[in-house]
Design a protein around this motif. Structure first.
Motif, PDB file in Angstrom:
ATOM      1  N   SER A   1       0.844  -1.198   0.000  1.00  0.00           N
ATOM      2  CA  SER A   1       0.000   0.000   0.000  1.00  0.00           C
ATOM      3  C   SER A   1       0.879   1.247   0.000  1.00  0.00           C
ATOM      4  O   SER A   1       1.991   1.240   0.533  1.00  0.00           O
ATOM      5  CB  SER A   1      -0.918   0.007   1.223  1.00  0.00           C
ATOM      6  OG  SER A   1      -1.750  -1.131   1.242  1.00  0.00           O
ATOM      7  N   TYR A   2       0.361   2.299  -0.587  1.00  0.00           N
ATOM      8  CA  TYR A   2       1.096   3.558  -0.596  1.00  0.00           C
ATOM      9  C   TYR A   2       0.123   4.718  -0.803  1.00  0.00           C
ATOM     10  O   TYR A   2      -1.018   4.530  -1.240  1.00  0.00           O
ATOM     11  CB  TYR A   2       2.185   3.578  -1.673  1.00  0.00           C
ATOM     12  CG  TYR A   2       1.675   3.473  -3.082  1.00  0.00           C
ATOM     13  CD1 TYR A   2       1.309   4.607  -3.825  1.00  0.00           C
ATOM     14  CD2 TYR A   2       1.561   2.227  -3.704  1.00  0.00           C
ATOM     15  CE1 TYR A   2       0.846   4.509  -5.122  1.00  0.00           C
ATOM     16  CE2 TYR A   2       1.090   2.123  -4.998  1.00  0.00           C
ATOM     17  CZ  TYR A   2       0.733   3.264  -5.703  1.00  0.00           C
ATOM     18  OH  TYR A   2       0.270   3.163  -6.986  1.00  0.00           O
ATOM     19  N   GLY A   3       0.583   5.893  -0.474  1.00  0.00           N
ATOM     20  CA  GLY A   3      -0.198   7.111  -0.663  1.00  0.00           C
ATOM     21  C   GLY A   3       0.701   8.248  -1.098  1.00  0.00           C
ATOM     22  O   GLY A   3       1.864   8.340  -0.677  1.00  0.00           O
ATOM     23  N   ILE A   4       0.188   9.097  -1.966  1.00  0.00           N
ATOM     24  CA  ILE A   4       0.935  10.245  -2.490  1.00  0.00           C
ATOM     25  C   ILE A   4       0.079  11.489  -2.315  1.00  0.00           C
ATOM     26  O   ILE A   4      -1.114  11.470  -2.642  1.00  0.00           O
ATOM     27  CB  ILE A   4       1.305  10.045  -3.977  1.00  0.00           C
ATOM     28  CG1 ILE A   4       2.184   8.810  -4.145  1.00  0.00           C
ATOM     29  CG2 ILE A   4       2.024  11.284  -4.518  1.00  0.00           C
ATOM     30  CD1 ILE A   4       2.462   8.466  -5.593  1.00  0.00           C
ATOM     31  N   ARG A   5       0.680  12.568  -1.815  1.00  0.00           N
ATOM     32  CA  ARG A   5      -0.033  13.824  -1.620  1.00  0.00           C
ATOM     33  C   ARG A   5       0.829  14.979  -2.109  1.00  0.00           C
ATOM     34  O   ARG A   5       2.027  15.027  -1.822  1.00  0.00           O
ATOM     35  CB  ARG A   5      -0.383  14.027  -0.143  1.00  0.00           C
ATOM     36  CG  ARG A   5      -1.415  13.061   0.379  1.00  0.00           C
ATOM     37  CD  ARG A   5      -1.672  13.283   1.862  1.00  0.00           C
ATOM     38  NE  ARG A   5      -0.513  12.970   2.671  1.00  0.00           N
ATOM     39  CZ  ARG A   5      -0.169  11.744   3.050  1.00  0.00           C
ATOM     40  NH1 ARG A   5      -0.915  10.709   2.678  1.00  0.00           N
ATOM     41  NH2 ARG A   5       0.895  11.538   3.795  1.00  0.00           N
ATOM     42  N   THR A   6       0.219  15.875  -2.846  1.00  0.00           N
ATOM     43  CA  THR A   6       0.892  17.088  -3.285  1.00  0.00           C
ATOM     44  C   THR A   6       0.051  18.283  -2.882  1.00  0.00           C
ATOM     45  O   THR A   6      -1.177  18.250  -2.947  1.00  0.00           O
ATOM     46  CB  THR A   6       1.101  17.101  -4.812  1.00  0.00           C
ATOM     47  OG1 THR A   6      -0.172  17.082  -5.470  1.00  0.00           O
ATOM     48  CG2 THR A   6       1.915  15.902  -5.244  1.00  0.00           C
ATOM     49  N   GLN A   7       0.714  19.320  -2.459  1.00  0.00           N
ATOM     50  CA  GLN A   7       0.040  20.559  -2.047  1.00  0.00           C
ATOM     51  C   GLN A   7       0.833  21.731  -2.567  1.00  0.00           C
ATOM     52  O   GLN A   7       2.025  21.854  -2.316  1.00  0.00           O
ATOM     53  CB  GLN A   7      -0.084  20.625  -0.529  1.00  0.00           C
ATOM     54  CG  GLN A   7      -0.719  21.912  -0.019  1.00  0.00           C
ATOM     55  CD  GLN A   7      -0.819  21.950   1.484  1.00  0.00           C
ATOM     56  OE1 GLN A   7      -0.633  20.928   2.156  1.00  0.00           O
ATOM     57  NE2 GLN A   7      -1.106  23.112   2.036  1.00  0.00           N
ATOM     58  N   SER A   8       0.181  22.602  -3.316  1.00  0.00           N
ATOM     59  CA  SER A   8       0.833  23.770  -3.883  1.00  0.00           C
ATOM     60  C   SER A   8       0.014  25.007  -3.557  1.00  0.00           C
ATOM     61  O   SER A   8      -1.206  25.019  -3.719  1.00  0.00           O
ATOM     62  CB  SER A   8       0.986  23.625  -5.408  1.00  0.00           C
ATOM     63  OG  SER A   8       1.594  24.780  -5.966  1.00  0.00           O
ATOM     64  N   VAL A   9       0.678  26.040  -3.098  1.00  0.00           N
ATOM     65  CA  VAL A   9       0.054  27.321  -2.789  1.00  0.00           C
ATOM     66  C   VAL A   9       0.710  28.384  -3.648  1.00  0.00           C
ATOM     67  O   VAL A   9       1.940  28.437  -3.756  1.00  0.00           O
ATOM     68  CB  VAL A   9       0.208  27.684  -1.291  1.00  0.00           C
ATOM     69  CG1 VAL A   9      -0.423  29.032  -0.992  1.00  0.00           C
ATOM     70  CG2 VAL A   9      -0.405  26.601  -0.421  1.00  0.00           C
ATOM     71  N   TYR A  10      -0.095  29.210  -4.273  1.00  0.00           N
ATOM     72  CA  TYR A  10       0.438  30.282  -5.094  1.00  0.00           C
ATOM     73  C   TYR A  10      -0.307  31.575  -4.781  1.00  0.00           C
ATOM     74  O   TYR A  10      -1.475  31.560  -4.408  1.00  0.00           O
ATOM     75  CB  TYR A  10       0.306  29.940  -6.584  1.00  0.00           C
ATOM     76  CG  TYR A  10      -1.103  29.718  -7.053  1.00  0.00           C
ATOM     77  CD1 TYR A  10      -1.890  30.759  -7.522  1.00  0.00           C
ATOM     78  CD2 TYR A  10      -1.667  28.437  -7.019  1.00  0.00           C
ATOM     79  CE1 TYR A  10      -3.193  30.554  -7.936  1.00  0.00           C
ATOM     80  CE2 TYR A  10      -2.968  28.222  -7.431  1.00  0.00           C
ATOM     81  CZ  TYR A  10      -3.723  29.279  -7.899  1.00  0.00           C
ATOM     82  OH  TYR A  10      -5.021  29.072  -8.299  1.00  0.00           O
ATOM     83  N   THR A  11       0.388  32.677  -4.936  1.00  0.00           N
ATOM     84  CA  THR A  11      -0.216  33.970  -4.656  1.00  0.00           C
ATOM     85  C   THR A  11       0.569  35.068  -5.350  1.00  0.00           C
ATOM     86  O   THR A  11       1.785  34.964  -5.538  1.00  0.00           O
ATOM     87  CB  THR A  11      -0.260  34.250  -3.135  1.00  0.00           C
ATOM     88  OG1 THR A  11      -0.872  35.516  -2.907  1.00  0.00           O
ATOM     89  CG2 THR A  11       1.140  34.271  -2.546  1.00  0.00           C
ATOM     90  N   LYS A  12      -0.139  36.090  -5.760  1.00  0.00           N
ATOM     91  CA  LYS A  12       0.453  37.305  -6.293  1.00  0.00           C
ATOM     92  C   LYS A  12      -0.363  38.463  -5.759  1.00  0.00           C
ATOM     93  O   LYS A  12      -1.564  38.538  -6.016  1.00  0.00           O
ATOM     94  CB  LYS A  12       0.482  37.308  -7.823  1.00  0.00           C
ATOM     95  CG  LYS A  12       1.283  38.474  -8.382  1.00  0.00           C
ATOM     96  CD  LYS A  12       1.468  38.370  -9.883  1.00  0.00           C
ATOM     97  CE  LYS A  12       2.353  39.510 -10.394  1.00  0.00           C
ATOM     98  NZ  LYS A  12       2.547  39.440 -11.854  1.00  0.00           N
TER      99      LYS A  12
END
Length: 890
Positions: free
Chosen positions: A283-294
């Motif tokens: 079993s495995y899990g992958i998580r990505t989180q990206s925050v952007y702002t201008k």
């Protein structure tokens, strides 16, 4: 005076002429001179002056100049300033030949030290016991130095790292060498509750500490946690780095590494956090989180989570492999960036069972979510008169219980500004004619109904429905007898579709079926007329200004409206059976159908309609004298925020002309701490033995005037220790908002009734200074808060006389001491006679550390989680956690 003068005894000291010439230290600027000789001086051999600026110094008690020692002594609150260097101490000795200063503490008669040296050069500050500094070489020797470095300001926030050392050698402005040093984030630098001991290290302020052998000490006791060498980043702003995983063992999953990954910033506007879980059973899990702002433009985030869950081993009967995922997108545009166009997005979609089957404990509160919804929209306004507004929207709604999904891909909407053809654009509109106005609206939709199993697969588009509606409303309004408002209007609607259906009767199935789907453009038009009359009535009951309740005001807004529409039977035809004959039903009537039945916008009405509607809105408020005698004006208190009643009567209906009466209301009581909302359906008609409404009033059938068929009520109540304290209330706990932010972005509740997320990467804790409490260990106040919500529904449409649902949810927190906090959330389902998701959490503030224990004692999600770690994000990997795994849902 003469007696006092007789006491003066002259000293027999002969004055000696001083032959030493002092260098220009004070208020003297060393200047270059140019010789008047015709021979040019060689500037390559010219040396810069040793002192490039003026040295300023002062002291409170005295400034002593010793020509013999060639030194200047400063005593008590001594200060020296040279370029960007600032030195303050109790005692300072300056050697004006070597251009060196010595600074130290003052010691009183009891042996206590005060006025520790304070050394600042640029932005670097050091507080030592003593220091030796050379103005020429900028080098220094510092004893028992203490400096504070700000680090972080990245994805996990900012913290201050304290760097302490017995001996520090300042090589230059950016390099320090430490001997017998300590690193800690504890507030108490004299006696820290933990520190990392380093024997030798290189310290670059604002960037890093590179150390040799390093050992973790807790309460001055060494621990087995040690490293032969270590690197501590002290950079401010965002910087890439590893996210250390936690490890353990879970039954049926094996050994695991969880929440390990890497953080990458992309300039000043975006970042990316990638983490994953890996289990020895596959079993495995992958998580990505990206925050952007201008700034002044836009901001948003993109989160994607994917897990592959494997049960048992291949070859066994109970082996299974499932894939679950969740996608969240949020984008918001600053309104000032472009006032005429706007793009926004709020997406939350994925597997219906993601939150319930996920192995990550942060998703436990969201297991109670029954709905996922998304919306992506772009709108554009053309401001020239008449202004035009267009928008393009894609929506998604997903029921996690039934796994049904409704989507619009996309919806196009356009509207034309309201136009008054008989009135000036900038003038006042009076009368019926000048108030005549018209608009134009268009809506085109591509609607998809699918299931979780077909999501993002070609089959999801098989039954998509496409259609458009053009609407032109024309209306006017005016007043009669000053108190009555009348509005009149008509509306034309043109409906477009790209497919229609040919229907017939199947004798074997004994039902109407679709014989053929006709592809191609088709349309129909329909229209209606409506008018309404409304007014506002005020009633005030005065009891006297000397009474506690001075007056009660009742506001009623009755409204009567009438609408009519003709029959559009030209769009209908007879239903034929398989032999091509007209189908006659049991009533001896030929049944008809419209080819537009089953399309996106349906078919026009076959029968004409003529109905009248009635509504009554009520509000009730009181004028109450304030208990505070200094307040002269009474305050308004709402008794009923709303109490609304509505019904209608269809003149063209063959039977059941009076519709069900709908009653709704709401109020806030107990100083707005309790909110009450209710609703009920009252049916004037009776029902037969089969539960079907019949054209007989219920009172004529031996019953009451109105029959209660449905009812619902929702109550919510919140209170805290501040409720019984001083006025003003307590501001919301920012940490609680942070803990619930994950629930908000995932479509869950933010009031804590389902619990808070177990986000162990979030080290937030109440940072109240225990020194503000009289007894920091056993405060005489126990701050607490409690939230409750009760919901019930009643159903009696077929004489069931039963409650369809009745549940109570509650959550709260209590601060036993400034260091101990206990929280809970639970609920009870009175219909199914069982408790809902129940969780207990215990939090202990250990100054620099935080300890948490969360426990779900029973139910589907039974589990416990224990965590202890440093609160500072700089040393967040110094932690220990252990957790149980909830029962696997198969």
């Amino acid at each position: 005076m003469s007696a006092q003068e007789d006491l003066i005894v002259p000293l027999s000291i002969q004055p000696i002429k001083d032959t030493l010439v002092l260098p220009p230290l004070i208020n003297t600027v060393v200047q270059d001179t140019i010789a008047s000789d015709s021979i040019q001086i060689d500037t390559l051999n010219k040396k810069d002056p040793l002192l490039l600026d003026i040295i300023k110094y002062k002291a409170k008690d005295y400034v002593k100049l010793s020509q013999k020692d060639q030194k200047i002594y400063l005593y008590n609150e001594a200060e020296i300033y040279y370029q960007d260097t600032e030195l303050k101490a109790g005692i300072i000795v300056m050697d004006y030949v070597k251009n060196e200063v010595y600074a130290g503490r003052m010691r009183d008669s009891l042996g206590n030290y005060s006025q520790l040296p304070y050394f600042k050069q640029g932005t670097n500050e050091v507080t030592p016991d003593s220091i030796r500094f050379n103005f020429d070489t900028q080098k220094a020797i510092i004893w028992n130095s203490r400096t504070e470095q700000q680090a972080g300001l990245g994805q996990l926030g900012s913290d201050n790292m304290k760097v302490l050392a017995q001996i520090t050698k300042k090589e230059n402005d950016s390099v320090y060498f430490l001997h017998e040093g300590k690193l800690t984030t504890s507030k108490d630098t004299i006696d820290p509750d933990y520190f990392i001991r380093i024997k030798k290290a290189k310290f670059v302020p604002g960037k890093k500490v590179i150390a040799g052998f390093s050992n973790l000490y807790i309460v001055d006791v060494p621990t087995p946690i040690a490293m032969p060498f270590a690197y501590f980043p002290l950079t401010t702003g965002r910087s890439p780095g590893l996210m250390m995983p936690s490890f353990g063992n879970i039954p049926d999953r094996g050994y695991f590494l969880q929440n390990g990954g890497y953080y990458v910033p992309f300039g000043d506007y975006a970042d990316l956090l990638m983490t994953g879980d890996f289990y020895t059973n596959g079993s495995y899990g992958i998580r990505t989180q990206s925050v952007y702002t201008k700034r002044y433009k836009f901001r948003g985030n993109v989160n994607f989570r994917y897990e592959r869950l494997i049960n048992s081993q291949k070859g066994f009967d109970d082996y299974s492999s499932t894939r679950i995922y969740n996608l969240q997108i949020s984008h918001s545009q600053d309104a000032k960036s472009n006032p005429n166009s706007r793009f926004s997005a709020s997406v939350n979609l994925g597997s219906s069972q993601y939150y319930r089957n996920s192995l990550n404990v942060i998703n436990t509160p969201n297991t109670q979510n029954n709905n996922l919804s998304s919306s992506i929209s772009y709108s554009k306004t053309f401001p020239n008169y008449p202004s035009v507004n267009i928008s393009l929207t894609a929506t998604h709604n997903q029921n996690t219980n039934t796994q049904s999904i409704n989507m619009t891909l996309p919806t196009f909407q356009g509207s034309l500004e309201r136009i008054y053809p008989f009135a000036k654009r900038d003038g006042i509109k009076k009368g019926v004619l000048q108030n005549i106005n018209m608009q134009y609206n268009v809506s085109a939709v591509n609607r998809i109904q699918t299931t979780d199993s077909l999501f993002f697969k070609p089959g999801m588009f098989k039954d998509a429905k496409v259609g458009a509606r053009h609407t032109i409303p024309i209306s006017t309004n005016f007043k009669v007898a000053k108190h009555f408002s009348i509005s009149m209007g008509t509306s034309y609607e043109d409906v477009w579709t790209l497919e229609t259906f040919k229907r017939g009767r199947d004798s074997e199935l004994n039902k109407e079926v679709v014989l053929d789907t006709v592809k191609g453009f088709d349309r129909y038009g329909k229209y209606n007329f409506s008018t309404s009359l409304g007014t506002t009535l005020y009633g005030t009951f005065n009891f006297g200004e000397d009474k506690r309740i001075q007056a009660i005001r009742h506001v009623m807004r009755p409204s009567i409206s009438y609408s009519t529409a003709p029959s559009f039977d030209q769009y209908y035809e007879d239903i034929l059976d398989e032999n091509g004959n007209e189908y006659i039903n049991s009533k001896g009537e030929v049944e008809r159908y419209s080819r537009f039945e089953g399309t996106l916008n349906g078919a026009p009405g076959l029968t004409s309609s003529s109905s009248m509607s009635f509504s009554l809105q009520n509000t009730l408020e009181a004028k109450v004298k304030d208990r505070d005698s200094t307040v002269l004006e009474p305050k308004k208190v709402s008794i009923l925020n709303s109490l609304n009643l509505s019904t209608s009567y269809n003149f063209k209906a063959d039977s059941l002309k009076l519709s069900t009466i709908r009653l709704t209301g709401g109020t806030n009581i107990l100083n707005k701490k309790m909110s009450i909302n209710f609703g009920a359906n009252l049916d004037p008609y009776a029902i037969d033995n089969n539960g079907t409404r019949i054209n007989t009033f219920n009172i004529d059938n031996g019953g009451s005037l109105l029959r209660l068929t449905r009812a619902n009520m929702n109550l919510s109540y919140s209170l805290s220790s501040e409720t019984f304290g001083k006025k003003g209330g307590k501001e919301p706990d920012k940490n609680e908002e942070d803990e619930n932010s994950y629930a908000a972005t995932s479509g869950g509740r933010t009031d804590g009734l389902f619990g808070t997320s177990d986000d162990y990467d979030n080290r937030s804790f109440n940072e109240d200074d225990s020194g503000d409490v009289e007894n920091p260990n056993y405060g005489n106040k126990l701050p607490w808060d409690l939230r409750m919500a009760f919901s019930t529904g009643y159903n009696n449409s077929n004489r069931q006389n039963e409650f369809s649902n009745a549940s109570l949810m509650f959550s709260g927190n209590i601060t036993l001491t400034p260091m101990w906090k206990v929280g809970f959330n639970s609920g009870y389902d009175f219909k199914n006679k069982g408790f809902t998701l129940t969780r207990l959490n215990f939090t202990r503030d250990l100054k620099s550390f935080v300890m948490r224990f969360n426990w779900t004692p029973f139910g589907t999600y039974k589990q416990w989680n224990f965590f202890i770690g440093i609160k500072s994000s700089i040393l967040q990997d110094l932690k220990w956690e252990n957790r149980s795994q909830r029962a696997i849902r198969r």
